[in-house]
Structures are given as C-alpha cells and as structure tokens.
Design a protein around this motif. Structure first.
Motif, PDB file in Angstrom:
ATOM      1  N   ILE A 190      -1.116   7.813   4.993  1.00 25.70           N
ATOM      2  CA  ILE A 190      -0.549   7.523   6.112  1.00 25.70           C
ATOM      3  C   ILE A 190       1.075   7.042   6.132  1.00 25.70           C
ATOM      4  O   ILE A 190       0.961   5.928   5.536  1.00 25.70           O
ATOM      5  CB  ILE A 190      -1.286   6.804   7.120  1.00 25.70           C
ATOM      6  CG1 ILE A 190      -2.743   7.113   7.412  1.00 25.70           C
ATOM      7  CG2 ILE A 190      -0.736   6.737   8.524  1.00 25.70           C
ATOM      8  CD1 ILE A 190      -2.863   8.593   7.833  1.00 25.70           C
ATOM      9  N   ILE A 191       2.075   7.665   6.414  1.00 26.59           N
ATOM     10  CA  ILE A 191       3.352   7.364   6.081  1.00 26.59           C
ATOM     11  C   ILE A 191       3.962   6.395   7.373  1.00 26.59           C
ATOM     12  O   ILE A 191       4.165   7.219   8.511  1.00 26.59           O
ATOM     13  CB  ILE A 191       4.248   8.368   5.704  1.00 26.59           C
ATOM     14  CG1 ILE A 191       3.587   9.234   4.488  1.00 26.59           C
ATOM     15  CG2 ILE A 191       5.794   7.869   5.359  1.00 26.59           C
ATOM     16  CD1 ILE A 191       3.564   8.419   3.407  1.00 26.59           C
ATOM     17  N   GLY A 192       3.978   5.241   7.289  1.00 22.16           N
ATOM     18  CA  GLY A 192       4.579   4.359   8.378  1.00 22.16           C
ATOM     19  C   GLY A 192       3.357   3.960   9.181  1.00 22.16           C
ATOM     20  O   GLY A 192       2.908   4.305  10.243  1.00 22.16           O
ATOM     21  N   ALA A 193       2.521   2.842   8.545  1.00 21.91           N
ATOM     22  CA  ALA A 193       1.435   2.546   9.102  1.00 21.91           C
ATOM     23  C   ALA A 193       1.250   0.877   9.245  1.00 21.91           C
ATOM     24  O   ALA A 193       0.296   0.412   9.468  1.00 21.91           O
ATOM     25  CB  ALA A 193       0.231   2.706   7.853  1.00 21.91           C
ATOM     26  N   SER A 194       2.573   0.464   9.288  1.00 18.80           N
ATOM     27  CA  SER A 194       2.365  -1.059   9.645  1.00 18.80           C
ATOM     28  C   SER A 194       2.140  -1.472  11.012  1.00 18.80           C
ATOM     29  O   SER A 194       1.734  -2.465  11.252  1.00 18.80           O
ATOM     30  CB  SER A 194       4.127  -1.432   9.497  1.00 18.80           C
ATOM     31  OG  SER A 194       5.011  -0.922  10.047  1.00 18.80           O
ATOM     32  N   ARG A 195       2.257  -0.639  12.052  1.00 19.22           N
ATOM     33  CA  ARG A 195       2.120  -0.739  13.465  1.00 19.22           C
ATOM     34  C   ARG A 195       1.759   0.505  14.230  1.00 19.22           C
ATOM     35  O   ARG A 195       1.984   1.682  13.456  1.00 19.22           O
ATOM     36  CB  ARG A 195       3.034  -1.677  14.096  1.00 19.22           C
ATOM     37  CG  ARG A 195       4.376  -1.320  13.945  1.00 19.22           C
ATOM     38  CD  ARG A 195       5.461  -2.097  14.187  1.00 19.22           C
ATOM     39  NE  ARG A 195       6.731  -1.681  13.840  1.00 19.22           N
ATOM     40  CZ  ARG A 195       7.802  -1.164  14.988  1.00 19.22           C
ATOM     41  NH1 ARG A 195       7.314  -1.213  16.228  1.00 19.22           N
ATOM     42  NH2 ARG A 195       8.791  -0.590  14.284  1.00 19.22           N
ATOM     43  N   GLY A 196       1.440   0.270  15.626  1.00 14.86           N
ATOM     44  CA  GLY A 196       1.321   1.592  16.601  1.00 14.86           C
ATOM     45  C   GLY A 196       0.308   2.421  16.018  1.00 14.86           C
ATOM     46  O   GLY A 196      -0.812   2.284  15.473  1.00 14.86           O
ATOM     47  N   ILE A 197       0.780   3.876  16.052  1.00 14.94           N
ATOM     48  CA  ILE A 197      -0.277   5.027  15.897  1.00 14.94           C
ATOM     49  C   ILE A 197      -0.562   5.279  14.331  1.00 14.94           C
ATOM     50  O   ILE A 197      -1.756   5.360  14.035  1.00 14.94           O
ATOM     51  CB  ILE A 197       0.415   6.349  16.285  1.00 14.94           C
ATOM     52  CG1 ILE A 197       0.759   6.413  17.792  1.00 14.94           C
ATOM     53  CG2 ILE A 197      -0.642   7.454  15.933  1.00 14.94           C
ATOM     54  CD1 ILE A 197       1.718   7.426  18.378  1.00 14.94           C
ATOM     55  N   GLY A 198       0.432   4.954  13.494  1.00 14.13           N
ATOM     56  CA  GLY A 198       0.073   4.841  11.868  1.00 14.13           C
ATOM     57  C   GLY A 198      -0.871   3.773  11.639  1.00 14.13           C
ATOM     58  O   GLY A 198      -1.707   4.049  10.819  1.00 14.13           O
ATOM     59  N   LEU A 199      -0.745   2.481  12.059  1.00 12.36           N
ATOM     60  CA  LEU A 199      -1.787   1.728  11.706  1.00 12.36           C
ATOM     61  C   LEU A 199      -3.225   2.110  12.252  1.00 12.36           C
ATOM     62  O   LEU A 199      -4.152   1.816  11.575  1.00 12.36           O
ATOM     63  CB  LEU A 199      -1.374   0.517  12.421  1.00 12.36           C
ATOM     64  CG  LEU A 199      -2.277  -0.780  12.430  1.00 12.36           C
ATOM     65  CD1 LEU A 199      -2.323  -1.232  11.116  1.00 12.36           C
ATOM     66  CD2 LEU A 199      -1.988  -2.010  13.288  1.00 12.36           C
ATOM     67  N   GLU A 200      -3.234   2.633  13.283  1.00 10.82           N
ATOM     68  CA  GLU A 200      -4.584   2.969  13.675  1.00 10.82           C
ATOM     69  C   GLU A 200      -5.152   4.328  13.136  1.00 10.82           C
ATOM     70  O   GLU A 200      -6.399   4.123  12.906  1.00 10.82           O
ATOM     71  CB  GLU A 200      -4.392   3.300  15.459  1.00 10.82           C
ATOM     72  CG  GLU A 200      -5.814   3.744  16.082  1.00 10.82           C
ATOM     73  CD  GLU A 200      -6.924   2.559  15.920  1.00 10.82           C
ATOM     74  OE1 GLU A 200      -6.618   1.526  15.648  1.00 10.82           O
ATOM     75  OE2 GLU A 200      -7.987   2.975  16.221  1.00 10.82           O
TER      76      GLU A 200
END
Ligand SMILES: NC(=O)c1ccc[n+]([C@@H]2O[C@H](COP(=O)([O-])OP(=O)(O)OC[C@H]3O[C@@H](n4cnc5c(N)ncnc54)[C@H](OP(=O)(O)O)[C@@H]3O)[C@@H](O)[C@H]2O)c1
Length: 217
Positions: free
Chosen positions: A6-16
């Motif tokens: 998952i690229i860009g997983a620090s917050r938001g949809i990517g984290l989930e």
C-alpha cells in the motif's frame, strides 16, 4: 498468505487498507513519508513492514523497488495523492498523475513474481473526462491525466502478465474528503479490497468504483 503493498498508508484510505489486509492475515508492505514517526501505521498488528517513500522522488522509488526485490507483491495499491489547493499545478500533476505510474513500474518485478499480479491506482471520479463540459480544476485535471497515463500503459502491463485498474474510492471521510463525506474509510477500503479480489482479465484496463461499478471516463 498473499502480500499487499500500500503506497501512501500514513492516514486516510491507505492506512485503512493496510489495517484491513493485515487483519485478514496478509503480509503488508506499507509506505509513509515519515517512517521515523509512523503514527497509527506503526500501531497496526500483524505482518506489517513499513517503508519510506516520497512518491515523486526517483531515488526513493528505486530504493523501494530494491527493498522489495526479494518479495512477491500480489496486490499493489497506489493510494497516495493530494488535493493540492495551495500547490503549484505542476506539483499536483507530479504527485497525482506521474508518480503512480513510476512507482508501479518500480515495483513491477515484485508484482510479476507474485501469484495474483494485481495493481490498482487510486484515481477519482472527478478525473472522468466524459460528460464534463466544465474545467475539472487542478485536482480533477491531475486525476484525468492519471487516467490517460494509465490507458497508455495498461496494454504493456497486461502483456507483462499483470491485471491493473484505476479505482474511484468514493467520497470518503478523511483529511482530504472532509467530515461531510458519505463513506467511512472502513467502507471504502472494504469495497476497494473487494474490487481487487474480483479483478480478473475481463476487468483489466478499466475504471471502477469502490462498490464494483464500472465508471465512464
Ligand atoms: N477522500 C475522498 O473523498 C477521495 C475521493 C476521491 C479520490 N480520493 C483519492 O484517494 C486517495 C487517498 O485519499 P485520502 O482521502 O485517504 O487522502 P488523505 O487522507 O489526504 O491521505 C493522503 C495520503 O497520501 C500520502 N501522500 C500525499 N502526497 C504524497 C507524496 N508526495 N508522497 C508520498 N505520500 C504522499 C499522504 O501522506 P502524508 O501523511 O505524508 O501526507 C497520505 O498517506 C488519494 O489518491 C485521493 O486523491 C479520495
């Protein structure tokens, strides 16, 4: 178990997305620009591996490709993106339209080594050119450019054995989507995961919504 990146997983949809794949027992490679301060990403339990990438940075793209050289990535989701209200148009395009293709290609070997070989680029319905007479705005233009770029490469990716799509995640309550948005991150991520689970050759190369509908573009 399969592996997701998952690229860009620090917050938001990517984290989930990272959280849900990990909860289902997947091995997860999740990226952030600030691995030294992973925040909620660092609290996910399971087989989770955190990597650093600023998606526009070519050296970091190569470094991530090298870090995953021994891995097989079944599902790659490029989620990172910006609305970019205060950013220059060129910067928004670099992040939203150019970087997703570059990052996917940097990780292509790891995807090709896997069983499932699936790739999704998170786009937006405002990047659909069809039916839109008005200007799409800086953000919409960048997502339309991403869709165009995807259409230009999807044939090569298919020939390389991959199944790839662009996905509209819905209007989601995140920092970007705001608190009035209609969907929770849980609903959006669950839908995106279902689209990926159901992805087959007949669905490759097209634009899908989080709830499994094909989007005109
Ligand atoms: N929310 C919605 O309603 C909605 C609707 C349509 C499409 N989308 C798309 O869905 C995706 C996720 O949106 P979201 O709502 O979850 O957004 P968000 O809460 O603002 O999160 C954006 C994510 O992208 C990362 N990111 C941004 N620029 C980056 C860069 N240059 N390099 C690396 N990572 C970067 C952020 O990392 P940092 O924490 O380091 O900033 C963060 O992890 C985006 O592509 C967005 O355009 C969202």
């Amino acid at each position: 178990m399969p592996t997701a990146a998952i690229i860009g997983a620090s917050r938001g949809i990517g984290l989930e997305l990272a959280r849900q794949y990990a909860a289902d027992g997947w091995r997860v490679h999740a990226t952030t620009r600030t691995p030294q301060r992973p925040g909620a990403l660092g609290e996910i339990s399971g087989d989770v591996h955190i990597h650093e990438i600023e998606v526009t940075d070519r050296a970091q793209q190569r470094a991530l490709g090298a870090a995953l050289a021994g891995e097989a990535v079944d599902v790659l989701i490029h989620n990172a993106g910006v609305y970019g209200t205060w950013m220059r148009t060129a910067t928004v395009n670099r992040i939203n339209a150019e970087a997703p293709i570059e990052v996917a290609e940097a990780l292509m070997d790891a995807v090709q080594r896997s069983e499932q070989k699936k790739i999704a680029l998170i786009s937006s319905q405002v990047g659909a050119r069809r039916g839109s007479a008005r200007s799409l705005g800086k953000y919409g233009d960048s997502k339309a450019a991403l869709n165009d770029r995807f259409r230009a490469v999807e044939g090569d990716w298919r020939a390389a054995g991959c199944l790839a799509v662009v996905i509209h995640p819905g209007w989601v309550r995140t920092d970007m989507g705001g608190s009035s948005a209609t969907l929770s991150v849980e609903e959006s991520a669950r839908g995106i995961r279902r689209v990926m689970a159901e992805l087959d050759a007949s669905r490759h190369g097209r634009f899908w919504t989080w709830n499994g509908r094909e989007h005109p573009w």
